[in-house]
Design a protein around this motif. Structure first.
Motif, PDB file in Angstrom:
ATOM      1  N   GLY A  14      85.796  -6.646  23.121  1.00 17.91           N
ATOM      2  CA  GLY A  14      85.443  -7.645  24.133  1.00 17.91           C
ATOM      3  C   GLY A  14      84.651  -8.760  23.486  1.00 17.91           C
ATOM      4  O   GLY A  14      84.806  -9.065  22.301  1.00 17.91           O
ATOM      5  N   CYS A  15      83.781  -9.321  24.290  1.00 19.65           N
ATOM      6  CA  CYS A  15      82.980 -10.483  23.875  1.00 19.65           C
ATOM      7  C   CYS A  15      82.196 -10.220  22.572  1.00 19.65           C
ATOM      8  O   CYS A  15      82.311 -10.969  21.602  1.00 19.65           O
ATOM      9  CB  CYS A  15      82.064 -10.794  25.053  1.00 19.65           C
ATOM     10  N   GLN A  18      84.498  -9.242  19.435  1.00 26.44           N
ATOM     11  CA  GLN A  18      85.160 -10.400  18.823  1.00 26.44           C
ATOM     12  C   GLN A  18      84.160 -11.248  18.039  1.00 26.44           C
ATOM     13  O   GLN A  18      84.492 -11.811  16.989  1.00 26.44           O
ATOM     14  CB  GLN A  18      85.872 -11.232  19.894  1.00 26.44           C
ATOM     15  N   GLY A  19      82.914 -11.326  18.559  1.00 30.73           N
ATOM     16  CA  GLY A  19      81.864 -12.032  17.821  1.00 30.73           C
ATOM     17  C   GLY A  19      81.604 -11.364  16.477  1.00 30.73           C
ATOM     18  O   GLY A  19      81.489 -12.030  15.438  1.00 30.73           O
ATOM     19  N   GLY A 178      80.022 -17.202  32.446  1.00 29.31           N
ATOM     20  CA  GLY A 178      80.137 -15.967  31.664  1.00 29.31           C
ATOM     21  C   GLY A 178      78.830 -15.215  31.536  1.00 29.31           C
ATOM     22  O   GLY A 178      78.720 -14.275  30.754  1.00 29.31           O
ATOM     23  N   GLY A 293      75.640 -12.751  25.078  1.00 29.26           N
ATOM     24  CA  GLY A 293      76.523 -13.722  24.443  1.00 29.26           C
ATOM     25  C   GLY A 293      77.158 -13.111  23.217  1.00 29.26           C
ATOM     26  O   GLY A 293      76.591 -12.222  22.571  1.00 29.26           O
ATOM     27  N   SER A 294      78.321 -13.623  22.873  1.00 32.10           N
ATOM     28  CA  SER A 294      79.138 -13.033  21.823  1.00 32.10           C
ATOM     29  C   SER A 294      78.427 -13.023  20.467  1.00 32.10           C
ATOM     30  O   SER A 294      78.136 -11.959  19.912  1.00 32.10           O
ATOM     31  CB  SER A 294      80.440 -13.834  21.733  1.00 32.10           C
TER      32      SER A 294
END
Lengths: 409, 409
Positions: A14-15, A18-19, A178, A293-294
């Motif tokens: 997910g977020c 991927q970060g 988001g 946050g990512s």
């Protein structure tokens, strides 16, 4: 310190996952070998060959040193943690709920398998709070830890208080940006920051306090009356978490709280989080940063992975040395309590009354009362309870129906 | 991790040294064996047998694992550091001046003797900034580090701005409260925070920037005009330090700065320090805590000693990987500049003028100009230069002699 790159097996993409991928691509000391995801049908930004749908492809891979667990499901996450440790792998996780609901088990498993479980990303995203508590604040007695542990609700409250949005507008904006989930219950009802507080309490005081033991109320009952009171008195409104040690007693809470506009917490706006640590040597310290946050959260995951290069693990010094700490809700707090019932003798719950007002459509009492009484009140359907920080100055109380301020006592 | 207590030889027994003694007494993992002091005639709170006047009693003692250096004299401190490393001892020091003025030498000596030099207490007292930069922020690109790195001047400015003292009254109070030295020059002229900034720059960017390279101005030229301007515009005034990376260029400064009253730095009052770290992944983060004081600073020393139990030393990752960074003063800044000369065409130094005023007794120009021009101006005897933070809103400019605000351009 080893220079061999660590081989990572990643669960969840997910977020934050991927970060982490984006960051790891630029580094030579980390290699994400495989990513285990649930759904075969979601579009993915990487070729199919990077993914697996079978946890065992990671867990039974002898080359994988570290399992990074970034999925939502707390039950499945616990299973991954157990299996990974059993297979001799270190675990880095951001799953606050899994950790907080299984504190004792997570402590036991680390010892049993002699592997590290690191979780900087689980508490306040990018703020390095767990490691700092372990490495720095472990050397003094902590008397309080408090702050803003949830970015979604802080974003909503900032929009409502500072930027004149309604609660519904602000929630919608938080979802669009988001910062809040489609189902925002975990955030707005205070459950997400409660998991985090439970983890912070373990590292700050050495106490195992399960999330369900901690009194909680969210922000969904905040109305225009609270916003008006805040503005009239130069206050801001935050969803505060706190844990305070008095002697060997600890009390804790997740509750909305009025704080002075000129204070440090009021300056923490939008998706930012804040942690106050009060220690016997340092006095009060503050850490502020993005709570979600990512990339911010991925940096916390990365710092855990990097620490595994030099075999870092939490010492849990405070837990090892914890005296017989006792959890209590028997403390007096200052609060604003608004009742939608205009006729009850609600002020009788208070031990000290600062003021208030009543009219046909409701009552407000501002005063001091025991924390457990406050929680019993706020659990009633149409009651809104908000703590008042000690350093607030209250000059204007709500007016009654005739516009005249009325002292209840 | 070893469980054997570390044997400490302590140099200096002032405020921080006595704090460390108090803390060490309560711990089993640290033993302060000997304390080396200069004066035989000062009254000491411990029996004579704890003290020595001969550095060699510590440096040549084979049982001593760690030398803790907490003396004032930077030259003598460097000699102690060199001798201790040569004798195979780790060094923990709080001597910001010694470190900052000898950065390259200190880096070289650590490598040469394969021993650790740790100095958490040298920068912002109780705020764990060096270790956090090393262990956490090393994993992202830092684009800026800024904040309030001096407690004495922050105490003075808080008393002047928020509590209506004159500069002289506030300085006297700071001295009485122990926040400022009898000779306050190092603090009020910005030299003390400049040493700290130099150390922070090494760990944040990997650049060696000697203190004398960093543009500096203190707070001693701040007058009632600056205080009035701040109040009229809802601003606070801080002695700010900053270092900003743009591409491969770094500029840095220690200068008074107007900041918004509702911002995070304005909420940092009295003897507290603050560090903002802006990173590529995390965005802007903030750490706030006491910048000085016996026990707060001693905790920082203690955390360094404790880290030696697990052979910790700084990795200097950023320094090792530093690209060709270039120091510059060729940047544009927004500033308030007050000239006591009423007739000069001072605005010609500015590239953009926001406004200002002039009368027979002086001139003020608010606008943008190159940092090096600003520094050249403020070095003039009767010129006061104050930076203006980007997020300040200026609605009221100083009035001219007739009370009418006058646009210079």
């Amino acid at each position: 310190m080893s220079n061999k790159p660590l081989t990572i097996g990643l669960f969840g993409f997910g977020c934050v996952g991927q970060g982490l991928w984006k960051i790891a691509e630029q580094r030579s000391d980390i290699q994400i070998k495989k990513i285990c995801v649930k759904s075969r049908h979601k579009p993915r930004p990487l070729p199919e060959s990077y993914f697996t749908y079978n946890p065992d492809d990671i867990l039974s891979d002898p080359e994988t040193d570290v399992v990074v667990e970034l999925i939502d499901d707390a039950g499945a996450a616990l299973q991954i943690l157990k299996n990974a440790l059993q297979k001799g792998k270190h675990v880095v996780t951001a799953n606050k709920r899994m950790l907080a609901e299984n504190l004792i088990e997570v402590l036991r498993l680390q010892r049993q398998h002699n592997r590290a479980v690191l979780y900087e990303a689980a508490v306040c995203g990018s703020i390095p709070i767990i490691r700092t508590l372990e490495e720095y604040y472990a050397h003094q007695e902590i008397t309080a830890i408090d702050g803003i542990f949830n970015g979604s609700t802080n974003y909503i409250l900032t929009r409502v208080l500072d930027e004149n949005r309604t609660y519904a507008e602000a929630l919608h904006e938080a979802q669009k940006a988001g910062f809040a989930e489609a189902d925002p219950t975990l955030d707005v009802e205070g459950l997400d920051p409660r998991y985090k507080l439970s983890l912070a309490i373990l590292h700050a005081f050495g106490m195992v306090l399960l999330p369900e033991q901690i009194p909680v109320a969210g922000i969904s009952k905040i109305g225009k009356e609270e916003v008006r009171f805040a503005r009239q008195n130069g206050l801001s409104l935050k969803l505060s978490v706190g844990a305070v040690k008095e002697g060997n007693r600890i009390f804790a809470y997740v509750l909305p709280q009025f704080v002075p506009v000129a204070g440090a917490l009021a300056a923490v706006r939008h998706e930012f989080n804040a942690v106050h640590i009060t220690g016997s040597y340092t006095g009060k310290q503050l850490l502020v940063g993005k709570g979600a946050g990512s990339l911010p959260t991925a940096l916390a995951v990365l710092s855990d992975i990097a620490a595994l290069h030099h075999n870092y693990r939490y010492a849990y010094t405070k837990y090892a040395n914890a005296a017989s700490l006792e959890f209590t809700t028997d403390v007096s707090v200052k609060a604003w309590v608004r009742f939608s019932d205009g006729s009850g003798n609600h002020w009788q719950a208070f031990t000290k009354i600062i003021g208030g007002a009543a009219n046909a459509s409701g009552q407000v009492v501002v005063g001091e009362l025991p924390l457990d009484k406050l929680m019993a009140l706020q659990e009633q359907n149409r009651v809104t309870a908000v703590l008042i920080a000690d350093d607030c100055t209250i000059s204007t109380l709500p007016a009654d129906a005739t516009g005249v301020m009325q002292q209840v006592a």
